[in-house]
Design a protein around this motif. Structure first.
Motif, PDB file in Angstrom:
ATOM      1  N   TYR A  79       0.779  -1.056  -0.018  1.00  0.00           N
ATOM      2  CA  TYR A  79      -0.111  -0.111  -0.025  1.00  0.00           C
ATOM      3  C   TYR A  79       0.934   1.025  -0.222  1.00  0.00           C
ATOM      4  O   TYR A  79       0.257   2.487   0.041  1.00  0.00           O
ATOM      5  CB  TYR A  79      -0.979  -0.088   1.299  1.00  0.00           C
ATOM      6  CG  TYR A  79      -2.061  -0.916   0.914  1.00  0.00           C
ATOM      7  CD1 TYR A  79      -3.125  -0.751   0.425  1.00  0.00           C
ATOM      8  CD2 TYR A  79      -1.881  -2.203   1.611  1.00  0.00           C
ATOM      9  CE1 TYR A  79      -4.253  -1.564   0.366  1.00  0.00           C
ATOM     10  CE2 TYR A  79      -2.854  -3.389   1.476  1.00  0.00           C
ATOM     11  CZ  TYR A  79      -4.016  -2.779   0.926  1.00  0.00           C
ATOM     12  OH  TYR A  79      -5.094  -3.671   0.776  1.00  0.00           O
ATOM     13  N   SER A  82      -0.145   4.500  -1.932  1.00  0.00           N
ATOM     14  CA  SER A  82      -1.403   4.241  -2.369  1.00  0.00           C
ATOM     15  C   SER A  82      -2.280   5.679  -2.006  1.00  0.00           C
ATOM     16  O   SER A  82      -1.967   6.338  -1.288  1.00  0.00           O
ATOM     17  CB  SER A  82      -2.194   3.215  -1.528  1.00  0.00           C
ATOM     18  OG  SER A  82      -3.607   3.252  -1.408  1.00  0.00           O
ATOM     19  N   LEU A  84      -5.127   5.638  -1.021  1.00  0.00           N
ATOM     20  CA  LEU A  84      -5.915   5.346   0.356  1.00  0.00           C
ATOM     21  C   LEU A  84      -5.189   6.099   1.629  1.00  0.00           C
ATOM     22  O   LEU A  84      -4.051   6.017   1.672  1.00  0.00           O
ATOM     23  CB  LEU A  84      -6.138   3.925   0.523  1.00  0.00           C
ATOM     24  CG  LEU A  84      -6.966   3.114  -0.422  1.00  0.00           C
ATOM     25  CD1 LEU A  84      -6.905   1.567  -0.165  1.00  0.00           C
ATOM     26  CD2 LEU A  84      -8.405   3.618  -0.670  1.00  0.00           C
ATOM     27  N   SER A  85      -5.932   6.699   2.337  1.00  0.00           N
ATOM     28  CA  SER A  85      -5.556   7.101   3.727  1.00  0.00           C
ATOM     29  C   SER A  85      -5.070   5.735   4.408  1.00  0.00           C
ATOM     30  O   SER A  85      -5.431   4.870   4.313  1.00  0.00           O
ATOM     31  CB  SER A  85      -6.430   7.737   4.448  1.00  0.00           C
ATOM     32  OG  SER A  85      -7.626   6.891   4.838  1.00  0.00           O
ATOM     33  N   LEU A  87      -5.894   5.073   7.382  1.00  0.00           N
ATOM     34  CA  LEU A  87      -6.932   4.754   8.197  1.00  0.00           C
ATOM     35  C   LEU A  87      -7.823   3.723   7.114  1.00  0.00           C
ATOM     36  O   LEU A  87      -8.280   2.460   7.477  1.00  0.00           O
ATOM     37  CB  LEU A  87      -7.847   5.937   8.441  1.00  0.00           C
ATOM     38  CG  LEU A  87      -9.062   5.439   9.490  1.00  0.00           C
ATOM     39  CD1 LEU A  87      -8.724   4.670  10.608  1.00  0.00           C
ATOM     40  CD2 LEU A  87      -9.893   6.478   9.575  1.00  0.00           C
ATOM     41  N   ALA A  88      -7.970   4.053   6.027  1.00  0.00           N
ATOM     42  CA  ALA A  88      -8.414   3.224   5.132  1.00  0.00           C
ATOM     43  C   ALA A  88      -8.014   1.953   4.642  1.00  0.00           C
ATOM     44  O   ALA A  88      -8.557   0.742   4.581  1.00  0.00           O
ATOM     45  CB  ALA A  88      -8.899   3.957   3.782  1.00  0.00           C
ATOM     46  N   VAL A  89      -6.605   2.045   4.534  1.00  0.00           N
ATOM     47  CA  VAL A  89      -5.772   0.891   4.530  1.00  0.00           C
ATOM     48  C   VAL A  89      -5.849   0.023   5.808  1.00  0.00           C
ATOM     49  O   VAL A  89      -6.065  -1.259   5.590  1.00  0.00           O
ATOM     50  CB  VAL A  89      -4.207   1.203   4.296  1.00  0.00           C
ATOM     51  CG1 VAL A  89      -3.377  -0.040   4.322  1.00  0.00           C
ATOM     52  CG2 VAL A  89      -4.147   1.700   3.034  1.00  0.00           C
ATOM     53  N   ARG A  91      -8.486  -0.202   7.522  1.00  0.00           N
ATOM     54  CA  ARG A  91      -9.790  -1.075   7.608  1.00  0.00           C
ATOM     55  C   ARG A  91      -9.891  -2.094   6.622  1.00  0.00           C
ATOM     56  O   ARG A  91     -10.467  -3.148   6.843  1.00  0.00           O
ATOM     57  CB  ARG A  91     -10.838   0.165   7.486  1.00  0.00           C
ATOM     58  CG  ARG A  91     -10.919   0.985   8.513  1.00  0.00           C
ATOM     59  CD  ARG A  91     -11.898   2.111   8.043  1.00  0.00           C
ATOM     60  NE  ARG A  91     -12.417   3.080   9.306  1.00  0.00           N
ATOM     61  CZ  ARG A  91     -12.768   4.169   9.442  1.00  0.00           C
ATOM     62  NH1 ARG A  91     -13.118   4.760   8.313  1.00  0.00           N
ATOM     63  NH2 ARG A  91     -12.926   4.734  10.483  1.00  0.00           N
ATOM     64  N   HIS A  92      -9.076  -1.772   5.674  1.00  0.00           N
ATOM     65  CA  HIS A  92      -9.068  -2.705   4.405  1.00  0.00           C
ATOM     66  C   HIS A  92      -8.379  -4.109   4.902  1.00  0.00           C
ATOM     67  O   HIS A  92      -8.903  -5.074   4.635  1.00  0.00           O
ATOM     68  CB  HIS A  92      -8.362  -2.171   3.367  1.00  0.00           C
ATOM     69  CG  HIS A  92      -8.705  -3.220   1.995  1.00  0.00           C
ATOM     70  ND1 HIS A  92      -9.581  -3.413   1.356  1.00  0.00           N
ATOM     71  CD2 HIS A  92      -7.485  -3.909   1.630  1.00  0.00           C
ATOM     72  CE1 HIS A  92      -9.041  -4.320   0.490  1.00  0.00           C
ATOM     73  NE2 HIS A  92      -7.924  -4.742   0.647  1.00  0.00           N
ATOM     74  N   HIS A  94      -8.108  -5.064   8.070  1.00  0.00           N
ATOM     75  CA  HIS A  94      -8.851  -5.394   9.275  1.00  0.00           C
ATOM     76  C   HIS A  94      -7.742  -5.635  10.474  1.00  0.00           C
ATOM     77  O   HIS A  94      -7.902  -6.342  11.457  1.00  0.00           O
ATOM     78  CB  HIS A  94      -9.501  -7.025   9.303  1.00  0.00           C
ATOM     79  CG  HIS A  94     -10.331  -6.968   8.016  1.00  0.00           C
ATOM     80  ND1 HIS A  94     -11.651  -6.604   7.959  1.00  0.00           N
ATOM     81  CD2 HIS A  94     -10.156  -7.905   6.890  1.00  0.00           C
ATOM     82  CE1 HIS A  94     -12.193  -7.023   6.862  1.00  0.00           C
ATOM     83  NE2 HIS A  94     -11.583  -7.677   6.097  1.00  0.00           N
ATOM     84  N   VAL A 119      -7.600   1.905  14.382  1.00  0.00           N
ATOM     85  CA  VAL A 119      -8.518   1.706  13.350  1.00  0.00           C
ATOM     86  C   VAL A 119     -10.069   1.977  13.452  1.00  0.00           C
ATOM     87  O   VAL A 119     -10.866   2.283  12.716  1.00  0.00           O
ATOM     88  CB  VAL A 119      -8.229   0.336  12.602  1.00  0.00           C
ATOM     89  CG1 VAL A 119      -9.317   0.142  11.234  1.00  0.00           C
ATOM     90  CG2 VAL A 119      -6.847   0.402  11.952  1.00  0.00           C
ATOM     91  N   GLY A 122     -10.569   5.585  14.609  1.00  0.00           N
ATOM     92  CA  GLY A 122      -9.789   6.675  13.791  1.00  0.00           C
ATOM     93  C   GLY A 122      -9.135   7.741  14.412  1.00  0.00           C
ATOM     94  O   GLY A 122      -8.745   8.605  13.338  1.00  0.00           O
TER      95      GLY A 122
END
Length: 451
Positions: A79, A82, A84-85, A87-89, A91-92, A94, A119, A122
């Motif tokens: 990542y 990426s 993606l933030s 935080l989004a990473v 969550r992706h 888990h 996560v 946030g």
């Protein structure tokens, strides 16, 4: 490269009960943390190797802590860059928490910012900005590890590390990247990087261990001469003298002793390395290779599986253990491992299409799984990229033997030996070569090789 040994199919399970160190995957994980590659703030990306190396050091330090599970390097580092933030990473993936950071180097001063984000909520649970000089690198990384562990409610006993010069450390990181190419050119470049590291900091034990590994590899697979053996011996000994408790040094000592044919001493060194650091991939992987060459398939399985558990993204250990399973008649396990390894190879080649080792190990798996033409196409691609490398040539010999091309197989094996791969034990124990063993050319080659 599989072994052909007359062992019972269940005996490898008995061997798995005797190892002393606790397998890293046996511990209970209370939190799952992902570490992203730190961002290099130089516009030209000239310090990316250092920013990634720093993040990797923290990742490995966290991976040693009881009660904490760490997302594999390849997964989380995938990542890097990426959109993606963090935080989004997280969550992706888990993950429970995600650690990210930035690095800016200005002459001898480094500016490092690190942030740990929960996560679920946030929110940042910890963050800190560091400004330090080149000699304080590892002390800073240890401080990050302690703070992350504390935020995740995990105990973090930190073993003091040698305060290596920053430039020497950068050369070491480059050397490590070249070394794991496992080919003639990569080994030469790696040795040069390790020597440059030692020119700057002659007391850096990890660089001595790296140089020992290069010399041992060259002795086994490229240049079986006494100077190479002596270099592996002296460098591995120097690494241990500088830091007797460094697992990496014991692992390199095991590689050097294995190259010299001192099997019992090598096993002691590898087991010491894994006792000191059960998470050291190189110790498990090279111990498995040593067991393979020594004709001990059950123990090879044990340590290849150990290495694969440490690096789930690693295609090498899982594909090699597949071939050992096959040699023992454990076809379900062999097929499972080959399919897993092939998926990892395909993911690797998607991002790094010029990875020759991934290409030829994948070719072997394809042929073994019945995809002969695709496997041979991959083998041709690998050869076009590095036609004279002895390790490649040897593996091509195995691939063509599996594919039912005995003359092509023997051509490749003879060329591998002529290029420097003359360790007889590999030829003797490799079940991939069973179909060509009765050929006079193979028997003549065996008569020329040394054990």
């Amino acid at each position: 490269m599989a072994l052909q040994m007359g062992k019972s199919p269940g005996s490898h399970k008995e061997a798995a009960t005797r190892k002393a160190p606790v397998h890293p995957k046996a511990r209970m994980a209370l939190a799952l943390v992902a570490v992203l590659p730190f961002l290099d703030q130089r516009p030209d990306g000239g310090d990316s190797h250092l920013s990634e190396g720093i993040a990797d050091e923290v990742l490995q330090a966290l991976n040693h802590l009881e009660g904490l599970q760490v997302v594999s390097r390849t997964t989380s580092f995938g990542y890097g860059g990426s959109p993606l933030s963090p935080l989004a990473v997280g969550r992706h993936l888990h993950a429970t928490a995600i650690l990210s950071g930035t690095l800016r180097k200005e002459a001898s001063l480094l500016n490092l910012k690190a942030e740990l984000v929960d996560v679920k909520s946030g929110r940042a649970t910890w963050s800190k900005a560091y400004a330090f000089d080149r000699q304080e690198l590892f002390a800073t990384l240890d401080d990050i590890t302690r703070h992350v562990a504390s935020a995740l409610h995990v105990s973090a006993p930190i073993r003091p590390r040698y305060p290596v010069d920053l430039e020497a450390y950068e050369y070491y990181l480059r050397g490590r990247q070249f070394y794991f190419r496992f080919n003639r050119q990569g080994m030469s470049l790696a040795a040069d990087m390790y020597r440059r590291s030692l020119d700057l900091d002659p007391n850096f034990p990890s660089a001595w261990a790296g140089l020992a590994n290069c010399a041992a590899y060259s002795y086994i697979y490229i240049d079986r001469t006494e100077p190479q053996r002596e270099l592996a011996e002296s460098c591995s000994r120097k690494a241990l003298e500088l830091d007797p408790d460094l697992a990496e040094a014991h692992a390199s000592r095991g590689v050097a002793l294995s190259a010299a044919g001192l099997a019992d001493e090598a096993e002691t060194a590898f087991e010491t390395a894994l006792r000191l650091d059960p998470n050291l991939y190189s110790a498990a992987y090279f111990y498995a290779r040593h067991c393979f060459a020594a004709g001990k398939p059950e123990r090879a399985i044990e340590y290849f599986e150990w290495a694969a558990a440490l690096r789930p993204e690693d295609f090498q250990a899982i594909l090699l253990v597949a071939q050992v399973y096959h040699s023992l008649g454990l076809e379900d396990e062999a097929e499972r491992a080959r399919k897993t390894g092939l998926a990892l190879v395909e993911a690797r080649l998607e991002h790094t299409p010029d990875d020759v080792r991934a290409r030829y190990l994948g070719a072997n798996a394809l042929v073994a799984l019945g995809e002969r033409e695709k496997g041979l196409a991959w083998a041709r691609m690998a050869r076009s990229m590095d036609p004279d490398d002895p390790m490649l040539l040897y593996n091509l010999g195995c691939i063509h033997a599996l594919a039912g091309d005995p003359e092509e197989s023997l051509d490749c094996l003879e060329q591998a030996a002529a290029a420097g791969l003359t360790q007889k034990d590999w030829f003797i124990h490799d079940g991939d070569l069973d179909s060509v063993r009765s050929y006079p050319r193979f028997q003549e080659l065996m008569a020329q090789l040394r054990s």
